[in-house]
Motif scaffolding. Structure first.
Motif, mmCIF file in Angstrom:
data_model
loop_
_atom_site.group_PDB
_atom_site.id
_atom_site.type_symbol
_atom_site.label_atom_id
_atom_site.label_comp_id
_atom_site.label_asym_id
_atom_site.label_seq_id
_atom_site.Cartn_x
_atom_site.Cartn_y
_atom_site.Cartn_z
ATOM 1 N N LEU A 178 56.565 42.960 90.368
ATOM 2 C CA LEU A 178 55.503 42.866 89.366
ATOM 3 C C LEU A 178 55.331 44.148 88.552
ATOM 4 O O LEU A 178 54.215 44.611 88.321
ATOM 5 C CB LEU A 178 54.166 42.477 90.033
ATOM 6 N N GLU A 179 56.460 44.719 88.138
ATOM 7 C CA GLU A 179 56.384 45.940 87.330
ATOM 8 C C GLU A 179 56.185 45.598 85.859
ATOM 9 O O GLU A 179 56.620 44.561 85.388
ATOM 10 C CB GLU A 179 57.672 46.742 87.488
ATOM 11 N N SER A 180 55.538 46.524 85.145
ATOM 12 C CA SER A 180 55.387 46.344 83.699
ATOM 13 C C SER A 180 56.716 46.683 83.026
ATOM 14 O O SER A 180 57.582 47.301 83.643
ATOM 15 C CB SER A 180 54.302 47.280 83.168
ATOM 16 N N GLY A 185 59.953 43.862 82.386
ATOM 17 C CA GLY A 185 59.306 44.013 83.680
ATOM 18 C C GLY A 185 60.037 43.244 84.774
ATOM 19 O O GLY A 185 61.142 42.738 84.569
ATOM 20 N N SER A 214 50.341 40.849 86.344
ATOM 21 C CA SER A 214 51.480 41.181 85.495
ATOM 22 C C SER A 214 51.621 40.196 84.338
ATOM 23 O O SER A 214 52.372 39.236 84.421
ATOM 24 C CB SER A 214 52.754 41.183 86.346
#
Lengths: 314, 295
Positions: B65-67, B75, B258
């Protein structure tokens, strides 16, 4: 006028007959043994037998159809395979949610389309017109579920201005109803607004080129008055027909919008029933939705005959 | 119209229909861009295994769940998979599904349309009453009902969408067949003993091919939206397959954590559908007066 209404009602008989054939035949297109499929993978032989008896699946197809249609005509849409409740009872509980969502969507689409269509249609080729035209094309291309999620993100999650899910009946608390219905109704109404805007823009361009507009301007009427009284009033007539057509799409759209915003309406029921393999319930939703759509279109037809005596039979 | 343009237009009367179409289509800037975008997208989807920066199924549970970042442009998802690569791979399913639905609509709609237009009488009446009834259903509700009966899968969802789109093709074929059937040259062909099949292939199909292409382009967009909606609801593409709609549906659960999970696949749908619509508009304008919009 009475003749006209009677004629329209009579024309519905063959239509509804074929609709009933199509809805009934949903049972026939189930691959394999319907009772086995509807009972689910880990059903006991008794459960399968119960479904078979309940739906009368052993009878000849014609008998099944006659029984099903007879039931529908008497207001008996069968019993839910999932909850054992009468289908009609569940539908009537949920219908007001869907109707109020669709109605609010129509109001919002008109609030957008009328000013946008008038502005674009009275100044074709201008910057405002190009912005409106591009906006209308985009409004048609944006998937409504995505728009709904973006609205939830901005208005509910980031800013907390409006609730993200749920529904409050208008009779219980009108303000809470409005707060809950605003985002879903906008989500549902945007594509209708786009279609209505395109239609109204075209009609306005045509109407504004008519001689009576030139006459009205020549006699010194204020521009605003010419546009609203002579222009919009005439350009709005075809919008009634488009609105009737939109009723179908809006009802269809509730399937997705109710799911996103957690509204307990017919659309959400339809989707939930797919996963519980509740075919009588789905047939009920379809019958109810067609009934509402046909009724709305009948009203549109009649109002059209009312406004425009030329379409009435002589 | 300027004099030069009028001259060109006159010249056009003697050139072949195909050349006239190409000349007019080249002037449709937005439609050309749309076509360019669609071709690039199709190539990207086709060569996805070579173009995509990551494997779409490789999980990296350290980076969930990274930007969007330099490493992962769109992401990562809840299993640490690269959203950009997944979006590119999902284009394969979304484009194929739209193609499939339009093909099904053509197969269901074209033959009965021809039959209704050529046979007339009670055959026409019966077919048209069925078409009217089909159009009385709220479209998505009918699609959900068909999927419910057939069972949730991408192919079944596209059968449902194909059924929904077929009445327009049917009406288009019927209208053309009816109009052409009464032309003198068709009567002449018939009187010298040409078969019905010959008349369809030689006289009716060439007349209907242009409006059909316009409709196919617009309906590819409509089908893509419908597929996205059904897959979003979980009634279309099933895991491990993923279409753009299905990606948005999965991302829905992580919307507050996210947003990029739903922003990018959703944008992909909107831009692609818009491209199909713009291409359809451009084709319509390039084909000129002989094509009228069928809504």
């Amino acid at each position: 006028m009475l003749n006209f209404i009677l004629q329209r009602l009579l024309a519905l008989v063959p239509l509804l007959f074929i609709v009933s054939l199509l809805v009934f035949s949903l049972v026939l297109i189930i691959p394999g043994d319907p009772a086995f499929m509807l009972a689910g993978e880990d059903a006991t032989p008794e459960e399968i037998a119960a479904i078979r008896a309940d739906m009368g699946l052993d009878d000849p197809v014609l008998v099944q159809y006659a029984r099903w249609t007879g039931g529908v005509l008497r207001g008996d849409l069968g019993t839910s395979l999932f909850s054992d409740q009468p289908v009609l009872e569940v539908l009537l509980e949920r219908l007001p949610v869907t109707i109020s969502l669709a109605a609010a969507a129509i109001v919002i689409s008109l609030l957008i389309a009328i000013p946008a269509g008038v502005i674009a249609g009275t100044r074709p080729g201008s910057l405002a017109d190009r912005i409106v035209t591009l906006g209308a094309s985009s409004g048609l291309a944006i998937p409504n579920f995505w728009l709904g999620l973006m609205l939830i993100l901005v208005f509910a999650i980031w800013n907390g201005w409006l609730p993200a899910t749920g529904y409050v009946p208008i009779t219980e608390h009108p303000v809470a109803w409005l707060r809950h219905i605003l985002l879903p109704a906008f989500t549902l109404g945007l594509s209708a607004a786009a279609i209505l805007t395109r239609q109204l823009r075209g009609a306005m361009i045509e109407v504004m080129n008519q001689d009576y507009i030139r006459t009205a301007r020549a006699k010194g009427l204020a521009w605003r008055f010419v546009v609203l009284k002579h222009g919009l009033k005439n350009a709005a007539i075809p919008m009634v027909t488009i609105l009737g057509l939109q009723a179908n799409y809006l009802l269809g759209g509730t399937v997705i919008v109710e799911q996103i915003f957690g509204m307990p309406g017919l659309g959400q029921l339809a989707v939930a029933s797919v996963f519980t393999r509740d075919l009588p319930m789905i047939q009920g939703v379809v019958v109810m939705a067609v009934f509402v759509a046909v009724f709305v279109n009948l009203l549109v037809d009649i109002s059209y005959g009312w406004f425009n005596p030329k379409v009435r039979p002589q | 119209m300027s004099e030069a343009a009028a001259g060109l237009e006159q010249l056009g009367a003697s050139e072949s229909a195909r050349r006239r179409f190409l000349r007019r289509f080249r002037k449709q800037r937005p439609a050309l861009y749309a076509l360019g975008f669609l071709v690039l997208l199709a190539l990207g989807a086709l060569f996805a295994p070579w173009v995509a920066p990551y494997d779409p199924l490789t999980q990296n549970l350290d980076r969930v769940l990274e930007s969007p970042s330099w490493d992962h442009w769109f992401g990562t998802d809840e299993l640490g998979r690269d959203v950009a690569s997944r979006t590119l791979f999902a284009a394969r399913i979304s484009l194929m599904a739209a193609f499939q639905a339009v093909l099904i609509a053509l197969v269901i709609g074209v033959p009965p349309g021809l039959l209704a237009g050529l046979a007339g009488g009670w055959v026409d009446n019966l077919i048209m009453r069925f078409t009217d009834a089909l159009m009385a259903f709220p479209p998505l509700i009918l699609a959900v009902a068909i999927v419910a009966a057939l069972g949730p899968s991408l192919t079944n969802a596209m059968i449902a969408v194909g059924i929904l789109l077929s009445p327009t093709f049917l009406r288009l074929m019927r209208g053309t067949a009816m109009a052409v059937a009464h032309e003198t040259y068709v009567e002449a062909a018939r009187s010298i003993g040409c078969s019905q099949g010959w008349i369809i292939v030689r006289h009716i199909l060439p007349n209907v091919i242009s409006p059909l292409f316009v409709q196919i382009s617009v309906f590819a967009g409509v089908a893509m939206l419908a597929e996205a909606g059904l897959s979003f609801l979980g009634l279309g593409a099933q895991p491990p397959d993923s279409s753009w709609g299905a990606m948005v549906g999965r991302g829905f659960r992580y919307i507050s954590l996210s947003p990029s999970l739903i922003v990018f696949p959703g944008l992909a749908i909107a831009v692609t559908v818009l491209a199909f619509y713009v291409l359809g508009d451009g084709l319509r304008d390039a084909l000129g007066r002989e094509v009228r919009r069928e809504d």
